[in-house]
Design a protein around this motif. Structure first.
Motif, PDB file in Angstrom:
ATOM      1  N   MET A   1       0.842  -1.167   0.000  1.00 34.68           N
ATOM      2  CA  MET A   1       0.000   0.000   0.000  1.00 34.68           C
ATOM      3  C   MET A   1       0.885   1.227   0.000  1.00 34.68           C
ATOM      4  O   MET A   1       1.860   1.304   0.695  1.00 34.68           O
ATOM      5  N   SER A   2       0.508   2.187  -0.716  1.00 34.19           N
ATOM      6  CA  SER A   2       1.295   3.406  -0.766  1.00 34.19           C
ATOM      7  C   SER A   2       0.826   4.397   0.266  1.00 34.19           C
ATOM      8  O   SER A   2      -0.229   4.255   0.858  1.00 34.19           O
ATOM      9  N   ASP A   3       1.659   5.436   0.454  1.00 32.68           N
ATOM     10  CA  ASP A   3       1.273   6.497   1.363  1.00 32.68           C
ATOM     11  C   ASP A   3       0.144   7.344   0.802  1.00 32.68           C
ATOM     12  O   ASP A   3      -0.404   8.175   1.480  1.00 32.68           O
ATOM     13  N   ARG A   4      -0.173   7.139  -0.442  1.00 34.13           N
ATOM     14  CA  ARG A   4      -1.242   7.919  -1.055  1.00 34.13           C
ATOM     15  C   ARG A   4      -2.604   7.304  -0.823  1.00 34.13           C
ATOM     16  O   ARG A   4      -3.558   7.627  -1.492  1.00 34.13           O
ATOM     17  N   THR A   5      -2.712   6.368   0.109  1.00 33.14           N
ATOM     18  CA  THR A   5      -4.015   5.817   0.421  1.00 33.14           C
ATOM     19  C   THR A   5      -4.484   6.344   1.762  1.00 33.14           C
ATOM     20  O   THR A   5      -3.706   6.718   2.606  1.00 33.14           O
ATOM     21  N   ARG A   6      -5.780   6.381   1.930  1.00 28.10           N
ATOM     22  CA  ARG A   6      -6.333   6.843   3.193  1.00 28.10           C
ATOM     23  C   ARG A   6      -7.445   5.912   3.597  1.00 28.10           C
ATOM     24  O   ARG A   6      -7.981   5.167   2.787  1.00 28.10           O
ATOM     25  N   THR A   7      -7.791   5.926   4.833  1.00 28.88           N
ATOM     26  CA  THR A   7      -8.873   5.097   5.333  1.00 28.88           C
ATOM     27  C   THR A   7     -10.073   5.986   5.586  1.00 28.88           C
ATOM     28  O   THR A   7      -9.958   7.042   6.182  1.00 28.88           O
ATOM     29  N   GLU A   8     -11.209   5.547   5.125  1.00 29.35           N
ATOM     30  CA  GLU A   8     -12.441   6.284   5.321  1.00 29.35           C
ATOM     31  C   GLU A   8     -13.410   5.410   6.100  1.00 29.35           C
ATOM     32  O   GLU A   8     -13.408   4.201   5.966  1.00 29.35           O
TER      33      GLU A   8
ATOM     34  N   PRO B   1       0.187  14.495  -3.991  1.00 33.85           N
ATOM     35  CA  PRO B   1       1.419  14.423  -3.204  1.00 33.85           C
ATOM     36  C   PRO B   1       2.191  15.744  -3.138  1.00 33.85           C
ATOM     37  O   PRO B   1       2.870  16.013  -2.159  1.00 33.85           O
ATOM     38  N   ASP B   2       2.077  16.574  -4.152  1.00 35.49           N
ATOM     39  CA  ASP B   2       2.760  17.859  -4.145  1.00 35.49           C
ATOM     40  C   ASP B   2       2.216  18.795  -3.058  1.00 35.49           C
ATOM     41  O   ASP B   2       2.869  19.756  -2.681  1.00 35.49           O
ATOM     42  N   GLU B   3       1.020  18.499  -2.566  1.00 36.34           N
ATOM     43  CA  GLU B   3       0.387  19.327  -1.547  1.00 36.34           C
ATOM     44  C   GLU B   3       0.546  18.758  -0.137  1.00 36.34           C
ATOM     45  O   GLU B   3       0.056  19.347   0.822  1.00 36.34           O
ATOM     46  N   TRP B   4       1.206  17.618   0.002  1.00 34.67           N
ATOM     47  CA  TRP B   4       1.378  17.000   1.315  1.00 34.67           C
ATOM     48  C   TRP B   4       2.256  17.867   2.199  1.00 34.67           C
ATOM     49  O   TRP B   4       3.308  18.355   1.773  1.00 34.67           O
ATOM     50  N   ALA B   5       1.902  18.019   3.447  1.00 35.28           N
ATOM     51  CA  ALA B   5       2.718  18.769   4.405  1.00 35.28           C
ATOM     52  C   ALA B   5       4.046  18.048   4.654  1.00 35.28           C
ATOM     53  O   ALA B   5       5.060  18.686   4.916  1.00 35.28           O
ATOM     54  N   THR B   6       4.052  16.731   4.557  1.00 40.56           N
ATOM     55  CA  THR B   6       5.270  15.946   4.803  1.00 40.56           C
ATOM     56  C   THR B   6       5.854  15.374   3.519  1.00 40.56           C
ATOM     57  O   THR B   6       6.705  14.495   3.556  1.00 40.56           O
ATOM     58  N   GLY B   7       5.425  15.872   2.392  1.00 38.34           N
ATOM     59  CA  GLY B   7       5.863  15.338   1.103  1.00 38.34           C
ATOM     60  C   GLY B   7       7.343  15.467   0.826  1.00 38.34           C
ATOM     61  O   GLY B   7       7.913  14.686   0.075  1.00 38.34           O
ATOM     62  N   ASP B   8       7.985  16.435   1.461  1.00 38.95           N
ATOM     63  CA  ASP B   8       9.418  16.624   1.228  1.00 38.95           C
ATOM     64  C   ASP B   8      10.283  15.796   2.179  1.00 38.95           C
ATOM     65  O   ASP B   8      11.504  15.807   2.081  1.00 38.95           O
TER      66      ASP B   8
ATOM     67  N   SER C   1      16.988   8.208  -2.358  1.00 37.58           N
ATOM     68  CA  SER C   1      17.061   9.642  -2.064  1.00 37.58           C
ATOM     69  C   SER C   1      15.762  10.375  -2.404  1.00 37.58           C
ATOM     70  O   SER C   1      15.696  11.601  -2.279  1.00 37.58           O
ATOM     71  N   LEU C   2      14.722   9.655  -2.807  1.00 42.44           N
ATOM     72  CA  LEU C   2      13.451  10.294  -3.146  1.00 42.44           C
ATOM     73  C   LEU C   2      12.757  10.832  -1.898  1.00 42.44           C
ATOM     74  O   LEU C   2      12.973  10.354  -0.790  1.00 42.44           O
ATOM     75  N   SER C   3      11.895  11.797  -2.108  1.00 39.22           N
ATOM     76  CA  SER C   3      11.024  12.274  -1.035  1.00 39.22           C
ATOM     77  C   SER C   3       9.783  11.381  -1.007  1.00 39.22           C
ATOM     78  O   SER C   3       9.551  10.586  -1.927  1.00 39.22           O
ATOM     79  N   LYS C   4       8.987  11.525   0.031  1.00 37.94           N
ATOM     80  CA  LYS C   4       7.731  10.763   0.116  1.00 37.94           C
ATOM     81  C   LYS C   4       6.841  11.039  -1.096  1.00 37.94           C
ATOM     82  O   LYS C   4       6.258  10.122  -1.672  1.00 37.94           O
ATOM     83  N   ALA C   5       6.731  12.309  -1.474  1.00 41.19           N
ATOM     84  CA  ALA C   5       5.875  12.687  -2.599  1.00 41.19           C
ATOM     85  C   ALA C   5       6.396  12.109  -3.912  1.00 41.19           C
ATOM     86  O   ALA C   5       5.624  11.582  -4.716  1.00 41.19           O
ATOM     87  N   GLU C   6       7.716  12.200  -4.132  1.00 35.08           N
ATOM     88  CA  GLU C   6       8.299  11.651  -5.362  1.00 35.08           C
ATOM     89  C   GLU C   6       8.109  10.129  -5.416  1.00 35.08           C
ATOM     90  O   GLU C   6       7.786   9.577  -6.473  1.00 35.08           O
ATOM     91  N   ALA C   7       8.292   9.483  -4.284  1.00 34.02           N
ATOM     92  CA  ALA C   7       8.110   8.033  -4.224  1.00 34.02           C
ATOM     93  C   ALA C   7       6.666   7.660  -4.539  1.00 34.02           C
ATOM     94  O   ALA C   7       6.407   6.713  -5.280  1.00 34.02           O
TER      95      ALA C   7
END
Length: 89
Positions: free
Chosen positions: A1-8, A33-40, A68-74
């Motif tokens: 599962m990627s970090d781009r998933t959420r639970t509803e 992902p470009d808008e994530w507060a922790t994306g970098d 070396s990727l960021s969370k958003a890039e990954a």
């Protein structure tokens, strides 16, 4: 599962019994992902592992910059590779 998933939390009412059930479902993230507060922040261990798996399944070599990727890039690379491999649908 990627970090781009959420639970509803989903509430479902069965028409025949009138029973209401509350459960969780997983779906795409609400934010790009470009808008994530922790994306970098640096790529997470699970992201790195999943990317390596997807690369292998896609028949691609592991890029030198992967760790070396960021969370958003990954997350973006995971999305691209999921489209290639058919995973994550």
């Amino acid at each position: 599962m990627s970090d781009r998933t959420r639970t509803e939390t989903a509430t479902t009412e069965t028409a025949t019994t009138g029973t209401t059930t509350t459960g969780t479902t997983t779906g795409p993230a609400a934010k790009d992902p470009d808008e994530w507060a922790t994306g970098d922040e640096p790529i997470t261990g699970p992201q790195l592992s999943y990317l390596e798996t997807l690369l292998q399944q896609a028949g691609r070599e592991r890029p030198d910059d992967l760790a070396s990727l960021s969370k958003a890039e990954a997350s973006k690379r995971i999305d691209e590779l999921q489209a290639v491999t058919g995973r994550g649908r």
